[in-house]
Design a protein around this motif. Structure first.
Motif, mmCIF file in Angstrom:
data_model
loop_
_atom_site.group_PDB
_atom_site.id
_atom_site.type_symbol
_atom_site.label_atom_id
_atom_site.label_comp_id
_atom_site.label_asym_id
_atom_site.label_seq_id
_atom_site.Cartn_x
_atom_site.Cartn_y
_atom_site.Cartn_z
ATOM 1 N N LEU A 1 45.082 53.988 32.516
ATOM 2 C CA LEU A 1 43.679 53.718 32.258
ATOM 3 C C LEU A 1 43.447 52.216 32.426
ATOM 4 C CD1 LEU A 1 43.268 55.848 28.993
ATOM 5 C CD2 LEU A 1 42.719 56.537 31.336
ATOM 6 N N SER A 2 42.725 51.844 33.452
ATOM 7 C CA SER A 2 42.457 50.442 33.737
ATOM 8 C C SER A 2 41.236 49.966 32.971
ATOM 9 C CB SER A 2 42.233 50.254 35.235
ATOM 10 O OG SER A 2 41.583 49.041 35.515
ATOM 11 N N VAL A 3 41.342 48.802 32.364
ATOM 12 C CA VAL A 3 40.194 48.224 31.669
ATOM 13 C C VAL A 3 39.038 48.037 32.640
ATOM 14 C CG1 VAL A 3 39.316 46.146 30.528
ATOM 15 C CG2 VAL A 3 41.527 47.087 29.860
ATOM 16 N N LEU A 4 39.327 47.489 33.810
ATOM 17 C CA LEU A 4 38.264 47.213 34.774
ATOM 18 C C LEU A 4 37.609 48.494 35.277
ATOM 19 C CD1 LEU A 4 39.877 44.318 36.859
ATOM 20 C CD2 LEU A 4 38.061 44.157 35.151
ATOM 21 N N LYS A 5 38.426 49.519 35.568
ATOM 22 C CA LYS A 5 37.866 50.776 36.056
ATOM 23 C C LYS A 5 37.032 51.471 34.987
ATOM 24 C CE LYS A 5 41.305 51.740 39.623
ATOM 25 N NZ LYS A 5 42.377 52.671 40.096
ATOM 26 N N MET A 6 37.508 51.427 33.742
ATOM 27 C CA MET A 6 36.749 52.045 32.665
ATOM 28 C C MET A 6 35.455 51.270 32.388
ATOM 29 S SD MET A 6 38.254 54.816 31.753
ATOM 30 C CE MET A 6 38.802 55.001 33.472
ATOM 31 N N ALA A 7 35.524 49.945 32.496
ATOM 32 C CA ALA A 7 34.320 49.136 32.309
ATOM 33 C C ALA A 7 33.278 49.488 33.364
ATOM 34 C CB ALA A 7 34.675 47.652 32.366
ATOM 35 N N ASP A 8 33.746 49.662 34.594
ATOM 36 C CA ASP A 8 32.832 50.033 35.669
ATOM 37 C C ASP A 8 32.281 51.437 35.462
ATOM 38 O OD1 ASP A 8 31.677 49.516 38.382
ATOM 39 O OD2 ASP A 8 32.911 51.260 38.887
ATOM 40 N N ARG A 9 33.130 52.341 35.047
ATOM 41 C CA ARG A 9 32.701 53.729 34.838
ATOM 42 C C ARG A 9 31.619 53.838 33.772
ATOM 43 N NH1 ARG A 9 36.427 58.623 32.208
ATOM 44 N NH2 ARG A 9 34.646 59.928 31.611
#
Length: 231
Positions: free
Chosen positions: A29-37
């Motif tokens: 779980l990537s912080v950046l990907k989750m932030a974008d999601r």
């Protein structure tokens, strides 16, 4: 307040996806990907990851993200060992309390009737969903009527880890067995028989554990899905 609200949104969504198996054990779980999601900054995402780590559902990876906690044979055995100790005692206490409190009897009589109502139905997605709703209601009823707040709290805290195993433990045959086991537990409580209630709980958990371990060791023969399980 906005940060707390966004962190709660991220936490709630990811927790549900972990418990239902949509996010498989070991998934990064990537912080950046989750932030974008979620349309969030990195801070509330990290806050959500910290809460999930506290729940035992993820492991943090530096400051960049997290990984969904794996499910292992040892972890399953450890979980069921403690569940058996705690839940058999809780069920014993509920059966004893039911003799003194008719509202407890009414609660479990209602649950038993609901289990009985689906006993003869065909295996459909709707029936499976209803069964799991009823098992959740049964477990919450035990937690609520145990009359030991610390025992109730600890059992409740273990529930997310048990919920993650449902996807592995499910099979049509196991559902029918579990249905009969829940009827037996309700019957023992309604009979005000603490010993029988504890024994029925122990038997139920032993069979559930066996189903999970069989699925891990030999998924083809178990009829369950175990590809999510780590060694």
């Amino acid at each position: 307040m906005a940060r707390d609200s966004k962190a709660e949104q991220v936490y709630t969504a990811l927790r549900e996806e972990i418990l239902t198996g949509e996010l498989r054990p070991g998934t990064s779980l990537s912080v950046l990907k989750m932030a974008d999601r979620f349309g969030a900054s990195r801070t509330p995402v990290r806050d959500a990851f910290l809460r999930l780590e506290s729940d035992g559902l993820v492991s943090l990876i530096d400051r960049q993200g997290a990984r969904v906690s794996p499910i292992s044979i040892r972890g399953v055995r450890d979980l069921f060992e403690i569940r058996t100790m705690l839940e058999s005692d809780a069920t014993r206490r509920v059966a004893a309390a039911a003799e003194q409190d008719e509202k407890i009897g009414e609660l479990f009589a209602g649950l038993r009737a609901e289990f009985e109502a689906i006993a003869g139905q065909d295996d459909t997605p709707a029936r499976r969903d209803r069964f799991y709703e009823l098992t959740e209601a049964y477990d919450q009823a035990v937690i609520a009527t145990t009359r030991n707040q610390h025992l109730s709290r600890i059992i409740a805290e273990l529930r997310p880890h048990s919920a993650r195993l449902r996807i592995i433990a499910h099979s049509p045959r196991r559902l029918e067995e579990s249905l009969s086991e829940h009827l037996a537990m309700c019957d023992a409580i309604l009979a005000h028989d603490p010993g029988a209630a504890a024994s029925a709980c122990i038997e139920h958990l032993a069979k559930t554990q066996r189903t999970v371990l069989d699925a891990i060791l030999d998924p083809d023969s178990s009829g369950a899905t175990a590809d999510i399980v780590s060694p």
